[in-house]
Design a protein around this motif. Structure first.
Motif, PDB file in Angstrom:
ATOM      1  N   ASN A 252       0.801  -1.220   0.000  1.00 44.88           N
ATOM      2  CA  ASN A 252       0.000   0.000   0.000  1.00 44.88           C
ATOM      3  C   ASN A 252       0.836   1.275   0.000  1.00 44.88           C
ATOM      4  OD1 ASN A 252      -2.594  -1.232  -0.002  1.00 44.88           O
ATOM      5  ND2 ASN A 252      -2.387  -1.693   2.173  1.00 44.88           N
ATOM      6  N   ILE A 253       2.029   1.213   0.570  1.00 45.01           N
ATOM      7  CA  ILE A 253       2.904   2.388   0.552  1.00 45.01           C
ATOM      8  C   ILE A 253       3.182   2.783  -0.891  1.00 45.01           C
ATOM      9  CG2 ILE A 253       5.173   3.311   1.167  1.00 45.01           C
ATOM     10  CD1 ILE A 253       5.151   1.268   3.532  1.00 45.01           C
ATOM     11  N   HIS A 254       3.534   1.794  -1.700  1.00 49.37           N
ATOM     12  CA  HIS A 254       3.836   2.073  -3.106  1.00 49.37           C
ATOM     13  C   HIS A 254       2.601   2.504  -3.880  1.00 49.37           C
ATOM     14  CE1 HIS A 254       7.912   0.591  -2.709  1.00 49.37           C
ATOM     15  NE2 HIS A 254       8.125   0.922  -3.961  1.00 49.37           N
ATOM     16  N   ALA A 255       1.469   1.909  -3.583  1.00 46.60           N
ATOM     17  CA  ALA A 255       0.244   2.294  -4.290  1.00 46.60           C
ATOM     18  C   ALA A 255      -0.048   3.777  -4.081  1.00 46.60           C
ATOM     19  CB  ALA A 255      -0.925   1.446  -3.805  1.00 46.60           C
ATOM     20  N   ILE A 256       0.147   4.249  -2.854  1.00 47.67           N
ATOM     21  CA  ILE A 256      -0.084   5.661  -2.554  1.00 47.67           C
ATOM     22  C   ILE A 256       1.013   6.527  -3.181  1.00 47.67           C
ATOM     23  CG2 ILE A 256      -0.263   7.364  -0.695  1.00 47.67           C
ATOM     24  CD1 ILE A 256      -1.290   4.971   1.071  1.00 47.67           C
ATOM     25  N   ALA A 257       2.258   6.089  -3.069  1.00 45.82           N
ATOM     26  CA  ALA A 257       3.383   6.864  -3.607  1.00 45.82           C
ATOM     27  C   ALA A 257       3.254   7.057  -5.110  1.00 45.82           C
ATOM     28  CB  ALA A 257       4.701   6.169  -3.275  1.00 45.82           C
ATOM     29  N   HIS A 258       2.790   6.027  -5.816  1.00 42.87           N
ATOM     30  CA  HIS A 258       2.655   6.152  -7.266  1.00 42.87           C
ATOM     31  C   HIS A 258       1.634   7.228  -7.640  1.00 42.87           C
ATOM     32  CE1 HIS A 258       4.297   1.815  -7.914  1.00 42.87           C
ATOM     33  NE2 HIS A 258       5.260   2.715  -7.862  1.00 42.87           N
ATOM     34  N   THR A 259       0.586   7.354  -6.842  1.00 39.38           N
ATOM     35  CA  THR A 259      -0.399   8.399  -7.168  1.00 39.38           C
ATOM     36  C   THR A 259       0.208   9.789  -6.967  1.00 39.38           C
ATOM     37  OG1 THR A 259      -1.357   8.532  -4.934  1.00 39.38           O
ATOM     38  CG2 THR A 259      -2.298   6.901  -6.438  1.00 39.38           C
ATOM     39  N   LEU A 260       1.037   9.949  -5.958  1.00 42.75           N
ATOM     40  CA  LEU A 260       1.656  11.257  -5.714  1.00 42.75           C
ATOM     41  C   LEU A 260       2.633  11.608  -6.831  1.00 42.75           C
ATOM     42  CD1 LEU A 260       2.294  11.001  -1.871  1.00 42.75           C
ATOM     43  CD2 LEU A 260       0.451  12.208  -3.040  1.00 42.75           C
ATOM     44  N   GLY A 261       3.295  10.594  -7.373  1.00 37.32           N
ATOM     45  CA  GLY A 261       4.161  10.827  -8.516  1.00 37.32           C
ATOM     46  C   GLY A 261       3.366  11.181  -9.755  1.00 37.32           C
ATOM     47  N   GLY A 262       2.252  10.466  -9.969  1.00 34.69           N
ATOM     48  CA  GLY A 262       1.436  10.706 -11.148  1.00 34.69           C
ATOM     49  C   GLY A 262       0.732  12.053 -11.119  1.00 34.69           C
ATOM     50  N   PHE A 263       0.250  12.459  -9.945  1.00 38.24           N
ATOM     51  CA  PHE A 263      -0.514  13.701  -9.846  1.00 38.24           C
ATOM     52  C   PHE A 263       0.376  14.933  -9.682  1.00 38.24           C
ATOM     53  CE2 PHE A 263      -4.090  11.030  -9.602  1.00 38.24           C
ATOM     54  CZ  PHE A 263      -5.248  11.780  -9.652  1.00 38.24           C
ATOM     55  N   TYR A 264       1.466  14.793  -8.923  1.00 33.37           N
ATOM     56  CA  TYR A 264       2.247  15.977  -8.559  1.00 33.37           C
ATOM     57  C   TYR A 264       3.729  15.875  -8.892  1.00 33.37           C
ATOM     58  CZ  TYR A 264      -1.972  16.444  -5.706  1.00 33.37           C
ATOM     59  OH  TYR A 264      -3.271  16.500  -5.276  1.00 33.37           O
ATOM     60  N   ASN A 265       4.120  14.782  -9.547  1.00 36.29           N
ATOM     61  CA  ASN A 265       5.518  14.590  -9.925  1.00 36.29           C
ATOM     62  C   ASN A 265       6.448  14.563  -8.709  1.00 36.29           C
ATOM     63  OD1 ASN A 265       7.268  14.036 -12.091  1.00 36.29           O
ATOM     64  ND2 ASN A 265       8.042  16.121 -12.113  1.00 36.29           N
ATOM     65  N   ILE A 266       5.953  14.107  -7.584  1.00 36.80           N
ATOM     66  CA  ILE A 266       6.773  14.002  -6.375  1.00 36.80           C
ATOM     67  C   ILE A 266       7.743  12.833  -6.537  1.00 36.80           C
ATOM     68  CG2 ILE A 266       6.696  13.440  -3.906  1.00 36.80           C
ATOM     69  CD1 ILE A 266       3.995  14.941  -3.848  1.00 36.80           C
ATOM     70  N   ALA A 271       8.287  10.273  -1.620  1.00 30.48           N
ATOM     71  CA  ALA A 271       6.919   9.851  -1.284  1.00 30.48           C
ATOM     72  C   ALA A 271       6.946   8.620  -0.380  1.00 30.48           C
ATOM     73  CB  ALA A 271       6.136   9.559  -2.567  1.00 30.48           C
ATOM     74  N   ASN A 272       7.754   7.629  -0.729  1.00 29.27           N
ATOM     75  CA  ASN A 272       7.846   6.423   0.101  1.00 29.27           C
ATOM     76  C   ASN A 272       8.321   6.757   1.513  1.00 29.27           C
ATOM     77  OD1 ASN A 272       6.939   4.430  -1.640  1.00 29.27           O
ATOM     78  ND2 ASN A 272       8.969   3.986  -2.463  1.00 29.27           N
ATOM     79  N   ALA A 273       9.326   7.622   1.609  1.00 32.24           N
ATOM     80  CA  ALA A 273       9.890   7.970   2.915  1.00 32.24           C
ATOM     81  C   ALA A 273       8.830   8.590   3.824  1.00 32.24           C
ATOM     82  CB  ALA A 273      11.065   8.935   2.742  1.00 32.24           C
ATOM     83  N   VAL A 274       8.020   9.478   3.267  1.00 32.04           N
ATOM     84  CA  VAL A 274       6.987  10.146   4.058  1.00 32.04           C
ATOM     85  C   VAL A 274       5.875   9.178   4.432  1.00 32.04           C
ATOM     86  CG1 VAL A 274       5.212  11.943   4.023  1.00 32.04           C
ATOM     87  CG2 VAL A 274       7.480  12.414   3.070  1.00 32.04           C
ATOM     88  N   ILE A 275       5.442   8.388   3.477  1.00 34.01           N
ATOM     89  CA  ILE A 275       4.272   7.525   3.665  1.00 34.01           C
ATOM     90  C   ILE A 275       4.561   6.348   4.595  1.00 34.01           C
ATOM     91  CG2 ILE A 275       2.648   5.984   2.469  1.00 34.01           C
ATOM     92  CD1 ILE A 275       3.241   7.775  -0.064  1.00 34.01           C
ATOM     93  N   MET A 276       5.773   5.793   4.515  1.00 35.68           N
ATOM     94  CA  MET A 276       6.062   4.523   5.192  1.00 35.68           C
ATOM     95  C   MET A 276       5.677   4.496   6.673  1.00 35.68           C
ATOM     96  SD  MET A 276       9.494   2.101   5.203  1.00 35.68           S
ATOM     97  CE  MET A 276      10.549   3.483   4.860  1.00 35.68           C
ATOM     98  N   PRO A 277       6.143   5.417   7.517  1.00 37.00           N
ATOM     99  CA  PRO A 277       5.778   5.288   8.939  1.00 37.00           C
ATOM    100  C   PRO A 277       4.284   5.434   9.193  1.00 37.00           C
ATOM    101  CG  PRO A 277       6.970   7.341   8.527  1.00 37.00           C
ATOM    102  CD  PRO A 277       7.077   6.529   7.283  1.00 37.00           C
ATOM    103  N   HIS A 278       3.600   6.244   8.387  1.00 40.33           N
ATOM    104  CA  HIS A 278       2.153   6.411   8.562  1.00 40.33           C
ATOM    105  C   HIS A 278       1.409   5.103   8.277  1.00 40.33           C
ATOM    106  CE1 HIS A 278       2.281  10.806   9.069  1.00 40.33           C
ATOM    107  NE2 HIS A 278       3.247  10.790   8.162  1.00 40.33           N
TER     108      HIS A 278
END
Length: 374
Positions: A252-266, A271-278
């Motif tokens: 799920n971390i990657h699933a969320i990170a991919h959307t942030l890359g697709g929508f905002y070019n993050i 993205a993975n670093a931020v999302i992982m602990p959450h």
């Protein structure tokens, strides 16, 4: 085949020549091109009578347009083999070029998902210059569509590079930000493959090795970009983590990170670093046992602590590592109006493919987006 060690890049011209290639296509980015890292190798290739064509317009989140432009250049120059020279972006772009060359009748969207390529690519050589994706050993490539703001993966054994050159010399003096983001990308691969439901003894061993190497070397590589031992450790970590997730998948971390890359070019690693602990905290007791095992590997917490305490210590160590390297704990710029579409994209990417420890429904994804939103 994997060739490792300082100056192992010197092996590349001979390997390309031995493969009978006379016209070589090199996928990289402008930053790598400007550093001159490739100059000596290209001279050696040309001395062997190998003509090099360079595609350097790869974006930080490579997209369909990048790939199609590169494919046209590949065919126009009548190339016979591909070298990916760079970080994960160059690797992803090059793999997708190879897939399109192998299957000219298919679009990248047609090959989305698992085992949709099913034909051999041209001879493919991977030369990583960062220590994050481990793409030099994986069957995955991730691509964006700037028109639809979608980001998705192609996964096929034919995308595994035929030759990987793991030369830590190429990663010396990487910028601190790149070191941090790519290192946390590798850690995410190791963690998600380890806590997922498709892990095997072999993938667990790879993941544990990667976690130990990352906690033992990432800070040192960040603090001193010329620490060759730390750089070599991080290259090994990225490769081991890549070998782990190419069999056990991510989550799920990657699933969320991919959307942030697709929508905002993050950048993906950020993205993975931020999302992982959450996400790890959100999983709760479903991951206490595997995270407690990783805590022991990372040498955080006390050996006599409960599984729950060790899991909390591991998540805390991830947060501290981010903080020490200047990575944020939230993502700026997430728009409320985009969250429903990102939820749908993440939900459909994760389900039913990713063998996650906790299956997220749409409300779970929505909760995470609000949690990481700054």
């Amino acid at each position: 085949m994997v060739f490792e060690g300082v100056h192992s890049l010197d092996r590349l011209p001979g390997l390309v020549s031995a493969a009978g290639i006379r016209r070589l296509f090199i996928v990289t980015d402008k930053g790598i091109l400007e550093t001159g890292l490739m100059d000596r190798t290209m001279e050696q290739l040309e001395m062997r009578g190998i003509r090099c064509t360079v595609y350097s317009d790869t974006a930080s989140n490579p997209d369909v347009q990048n790939v199609e432009a590169a494919v046209l250049q590949y065919h126009d120059q009548q190339c016979e083999g591909i070298v990916a020279f760079g970080g994960g972006s160059a690797m992803d772009c090059a793999k997708c070029v190879g897939a399109r060359v192998a299957r000219p009748e298919k679009t990248l969207s047609d090959m989305r998902g698992v085992f949709k390529v099913r034909k051999n690519m041209p001879p493919f050589f991977a030369v990583p210059t960062t220590s994050g994706t481990g793409s030099e050993g994986t069957l995955a490539a991730v691509i964006s569509n700037r028109d639809t703001r979608d980001k998705y993966a192609l996964m096929d054994t034919s995308l595994i590079p035929h030759v990987a050159i793991i030369d830590p010399f190429l990663t010396l003096d990487l910028p601190q930000g790149v070191t941090a983001m790519t290192g946390m990308d590798a850690l995410t691969h190791a963690v998600e493959s380890y806590i997922g439901r498709s892990s095997t003894r072999q993938t667990e061993a790879y993941a544990k090795e990667a976690v130990a190497l990352i906690f033992g070397n990432l800070e040192a590589a960040y603090d001193n970009g010329h620490d060759l031992q730390a750089r070599e450790g991080m290259q090994q970590a990225a490769l081991k983590a890549g070998l782990a997730f190419t069999r056990a998948y991510v989550g799920n971390i990657h699933a969320i990170a991919h959307t942030l890359g697709g929508f905002y070019n993050i950048p993906h690693g950020l993205a993975n670093a931020v999302i992982m602990p959450h996400v790890l905290e959100y999983y709760g007791n479903a991951v206490h046992k595997p995270l407690s095992e990783l805590a022991d590997i990372a040498r955080v917490g006390c050996l006599t602590d409960t599984e729950q305490m060790k899991a909390a210590a591991f998540i805390g160590a991830v947060r501290r590592l981010n903080e020490k390297m200047g990575l944020p704990d939230r993502i700026e710029g997430i728009k409320e109006r985009d969250i429903p579409d990102m939820v749908e994209n993440a939900y459909h990417e994760a389900n039913p493919l990713y063998p996650v420890p906790v299956i997220f429904d749409r409300s779970d994804f929505e909760n995470i987006y609000h949690e990481i939103r700054k």
